[in-house]
Design a protein around this motif. Structure first.
Motif, PDB file in Angstrom:
ATOM      1  N   SER A   1       0.840  -1.213   0.000  1.00 53.09           N
ATOM      2  CA  SER A   1       0.000   0.000   0.000  1.00 53.09           C
ATOM      3  C   SER A   1       0.869   1.254   0.000  1.00 53.09           C
ATOM      4  O   SER A   1       0.590   2.221  -0.717  1.00 53.09           O
ATOM      5  CB  SER A   1      -0.886   0.027   1.252  1.00 53.09           C
ATOM      6  OG  SER A   1      -1.670  -1.113   1.319  1.00 53.09           O
ATOM      7  N   ILE A   2       1.921   1.238   0.799  1.00 59.37           N
ATOM      8  CA  ILE A   2       2.792   2.421   0.891  1.00 59.37           C
ATOM      9  C   ILE A   2       3.579   2.614  -0.405  1.00 59.37           C
ATOM     10  O   ILE A   2       3.672   3.725  -0.930  1.00 59.37           O
ATOM     11  CB  ILE A   2       3.749   2.291   2.100  1.00 59.37           C
ATOM     12  CG1 ILE A   2       2.936   2.307   3.405  1.00 59.37           C
ATOM     13  CG2 ILE A   2       4.785   3.408   2.105  1.00 59.37           C
ATOM     14  CD1 ILE A   2       3.715   1.868   4.622  1.00 59.37           C
ATOM     15  N   LEU A   3       4.101   1.515  -0.939  1.00 59.69           N
ATOM     16  CA  LEU A   3       4.920   1.628  -2.153  1.00 59.69           C
ATOM     17  C   LEU A   3       4.095   2.112  -3.343  1.00 59.69           C
ATOM     18  O   LEU A   3       4.603   2.851  -4.183  1.00 59.69           O
ATOM     19  CB  LEU A   3       5.591   0.291  -2.466  1.00 59.69           C
ATOM     20  CG  LEU A   3       6.739  -0.076  -1.513  1.00 59.69           C
ATOM     21  CD1 LEU A   3       7.157  -1.516  -1.700  1.00 59.69           C
ATOM     22  CD2 LEU A   3       7.931   0.844  -1.718  1.00 59.69           C
ATOM     23  N   ILE A   4       2.843   1.707  -3.401  1.00 61.93           N
ATOM     24  CA  ILE A   4       1.974   2.189  -4.486  1.00 61.93           C
ATOM     25  C   ILE A   4       1.851   3.709  -4.395  1.00 61.93           C
ATOM     26  O   ILE A   4       1.893   4.406  -5.402  1.00 61.93           O
ATOM     27  CB  ILE A   4       0.588   1.506  -4.420  1.00 61.93           C
ATOM     28  CG1 ILE A   4       0.700   0.059  -4.896  1.00 61.93           C
ATOM     29  CG2 ILE A   4      -0.435   2.261  -5.267  1.00 61.93           C
ATOM     30  CD1 ILE A   4      -0.530  -0.779  -4.668  1.00 61.93           C
ATOM     31  N   GLN A   5       1.744   4.213  -3.179  1.00 61.29           N
ATOM     32  CA  GLN A   5       1.593   5.662  -3.008  1.00 61.29           C
ATOM     33  C   GLN A   5       2.880   6.421  -3.335  1.00 61.29           C
ATOM     34  O   GLN A   5       2.838   7.470  -3.975  1.00 61.29           O
ATOM     35  CB  GLN A   5       1.153   5.974  -1.583  1.00 61.29           C
ATOM     36  CG  GLN A   5      -0.258   5.494  -1.296  1.00 61.29           C
ATOM     37  CD  GLN A   5      -0.711   5.881   0.090  1.00 61.29           C
ATOM     38  OE1 GLN A   5      -0.928   7.046   0.374  1.00 61.29           O
ATOM     39  NE2 GLN A   5      -0.825   4.893   0.948  1.00 61.29           N
ATOM     40  N   VAL A   6       3.998   5.905  -2.878  1.00 65.01           N
ATOM     41  CA  VAL A   6       5.242   6.660  -3.107  1.00 65.01           C
ATOM     42  C   VAL A   6       5.732   6.546  -4.546  1.00 65.01           C
ATOM     43  O   VAL A   6       6.441   7.422  -5.034  1.00 65.01           O
ATOM     44  CB  VAL A   6       6.380   6.242  -2.139  1.00 65.01           C
ATOM     45  CG1 VAL A   6       6.004   6.533  -0.712  1.00 65.01           C
ATOM     46  CG2 VAL A   6       6.759   4.774  -2.305  1.00 65.01           C
ATOM     47  N   LYS A   7       5.334   5.455  -5.223  1.00 65.98           N
ATOM     48  CA  LYS A   7       5.794   5.278  -6.596  1.00 65.98           C
ATOM     49  C   LYS A   7       4.779   5.790  -7.605  1.00 65.98           C
ATOM     50  O   LYS A   7       4.943   5.584  -8.801  1.00 65.98           O
ATOM     51  CB  LYS A   7       6.073   3.793  -6.879  1.00 65.98           C
ATOM     52  CG  LYS A   7       7.183   3.178  -6.053  1.00 65.98           C
ATOM     53  CD  LYS A   7       8.547   3.652  -6.463  1.00 65.98           C
ATOM     54  CE  LYS A   7       9.006   2.986  -7.729  1.00 65.98           C
ATOM     55  NZ  LYS A   7      10.349   3.431  -8.132  1.00 65.98           N
ATOM     56  N   GLY A   8       3.695   6.422  -7.143  1.00 61.29           N
ATOM     57  CA  GLY A   8       2.680   6.934  -8.060  1.00 61.29           C
ATOM     58  C   GLY A   8       1.667   5.871  -8.391  1.00 61.29           C
ATOM     59  O   GLY A   8       1.466   4.935  -7.628  1.00 61.29           O
TER      60      GLY A   8
ATOM     61  N   GLN B   1       6.986  -3.158  -8.514  1.00 66.67           N
ATOM     62  CA  GLN B   1       7.354  -4.552  -8.554  1.00 66.67           C
ATOM     63  C   GLN B   1       8.297  -4.786  -7.397  1.00 66.67           C
ATOM     64  O   GLN B   1       9.388  -4.217  -7.373  1.00 66.67           O
ATOM     65  CB  GLN B   1       8.055  -4.823  -9.882  1.00 66.67           C
ATOM     66  CG  GLN B   1       7.986  -6.236 -10.302  1.00 66.67           C
ATOM     67  CD  GLN B   1       8.578  -6.364 -11.672  1.00 66.67           C
ATOM     68  OE1 GLN B   1       9.036  -5.395 -12.264  1.00 66.67           O
ATOM     69  NE2 GLN B   1       8.601  -7.556 -12.177  1.00 66.67           N
ATOM     70  N   LEU B   2       7.869  -5.563  -6.446  1.00 67.34           N
ATOM     71  CA  LEU B   2       8.697  -5.766  -5.266  1.00 67.34           C
ATOM     72  C   LEU B   2       9.864  -6.666  -5.620  1.00 67.34           C
ATOM     73  O   LEU B   2       9.953  -7.209  -6.703  1.00 67.34           O
ATOM     74  CB  LEU B   2       7.847  -6.324  -4.126  1.00 67.34           C
ATOM     75  CG  LEU B   2       6.683  -5.409  -3.743  1.00 67.34           C
ATOM     76  CD1 LEU B   2       5.945  -5.972  -2.548  1.00 67.34           C
ATOM     77  CD2 LEU B   2       7.155  -4.005  -3.422  1.00 67.34           C
TER      78      LEU B   2
END
Lengths: 187, 187
Positions: free
Chosen positions: B36-43, B48-49
């Motif tokens: 959830s956090i990575l989606i927000q910071v990456k737009g 892709q983890l």
């Protein structure tokens, strides 16, 4: 960064390299998400609010980690960001709902009393209600000292307060909680 | 806790209260939080983890997705760059001398007198003496011209593909000896 958990220094170095930035940040989240979340949750009580604040904390971290000077531990820095985010969130919520401090505490204590996201026993419930009686910053200090068992020096870095002031604040908090427990109306 | 200072009765009371966590949260919360956090910071793009290949080696994120286009762009650059063929030094001298000789002969044979115009109709009719005189008058080395002429004749007389390869011989043999009717039937 495979296998054993990477050190904070390794994670920060990897974060500063463009090709490993996302991967490093994912590792930082996984390493500290639970500590950050529970710190925030004890302050805002509600899970959805804690989720918002925790996410905002890591988003701030993503934005500012490049400028992190490594004078403090990554954990201390994240707790500082989380504390500021949580206190700002509480103030913003109070302002947006046009409610005073007592009403806000009543709302939170209602959640605890009615077991919304809470399954502790009577003593745990009473302790949480007693903590809710404390001013927000004192609540943060008490939680970090009591539940997270952080040394005063680290709490001083997180809250930007002197160790002496923190000791005094914690002492007062303890007295208030003890008084709450022994007050006849709270039995 | 601070062991140097005696603990107050209030602190002793509070320390005796349960410290275990009474709050609840969705069971998969911490598994989903990093995403959830990575989606927000990456737009808007879904990040892709970390890609860990079974061998334990890691590749940069998106490496295999970008790989074909990288190869294509590199091969395109190589094609548009063209090739520069460098001739040996002696061949360059020979080519220059031949060019000079050709220009000189053209000039010699294009003199504007009627007699010379008539001579120019057939270059082979010019006498050796006339050519030598012209070359001497124009400071062209007779030896160099002779050397270039010898090399050119050697190249001209060298048999090209004098020994056909075995495939060509076999192919020719089959064509010479095959039954034409049989070939047509096969078609």
């Amino acid at each position: 960064m495979t296998g054993a958990v990477a050190s904070d220094k390794e994670l920060i170095e990897a974060f500063r390299r463009e090709e490993s930035r996302t991967q490093a940040f994912e590792a930082i989240i996984k390493k500290y998400q639970q500590k950050v979340y529970w710190h925030v949750r004890r302050l805002v009580i509600d899970h959805d609010d804690a989720d918002d604040v925790t996410q905002n904390t890591f988003i701030r971290a993503w934005e500012k980690l490049d400028g992190f000077r490594e004078e403090s531990k990554l954990f201390t820095w994240l707790f500082r960001v989380a504390t500021n985010e949580a206190l700002a969130f509480i103030n913003k919520k109070k302002a947006s709902l046009h409610i005073n401090m007592e009403d806000a505490e009543h709302y939170l204590s209602h959640q605890i009393t009615n077991g919304i996201g809470f399954n502790g026993n009577q003593i745990q419930k009473k302790l949480q209600l007693a903590i809710l009686e404390l001013p927000e910053k004192q609540r943060a200090v008490f939680n970090m000292r009591y539940f997270d068992e952080l040394p005063y020096e680290q709490i001083a870095e997180i809250t930007d307060t002197s160790v002496g002031a923190l000791k005094a604040s914690y002492h007062h908090a303890v007295k208030k909680i003890e008084t709450y427990f022994n007050h006849p109306l709270n039995h | 806790m601070d062991t140097q200072n005696p603990i107050s009765p209030e602190e002793a009371f509070v320390n005796g209260l349960p410290k275990n966590n009474p709050f609840t949260l969705p069971s998969t919360y911490f598994e989903e939080l990093p995403q959830s956090i990575l989606i927000q910071v990456k737009g808007s793009e879904t990040p892709q983890l970390s890609q860990t290949i079974e061998s334990g080696f890691e590749v940069p994120q998106g490496y295999f997705e970008d790989f074909p286009s990288k190869v294509i762009s590199k091969s395109h650059a190589a094609n548009t760059g063209g090739r520069i063929i460098r001739f040996p030094y002696i061949n360059r001298i020979a080519a220059a001398a031949v060019a000079l000789l050709a220009v000189g002969l053209v000039l010699l044979l294009s003199k504007t007198t009627p007699h010379q115009t008539e001579t120019a109709v057939s270059i082979e009719q010019a006498t050796d003496d006339e050519i030598f005189t012209y070359l001497e008058n124009n400071n062209v080395s007779i030896d160099l011209v002779a050397e270039v002429y010898t090399e050119t004749e050697t190249v001209k007389n060298k048999p090209v593909n004098s020994a056909p390869d075995s495939n060509t011989l076999i192919e020719q043999y089959i064509l010479d000896n095959a039954d034409e009717q049989l070939i047509l039937e096969e078609l």
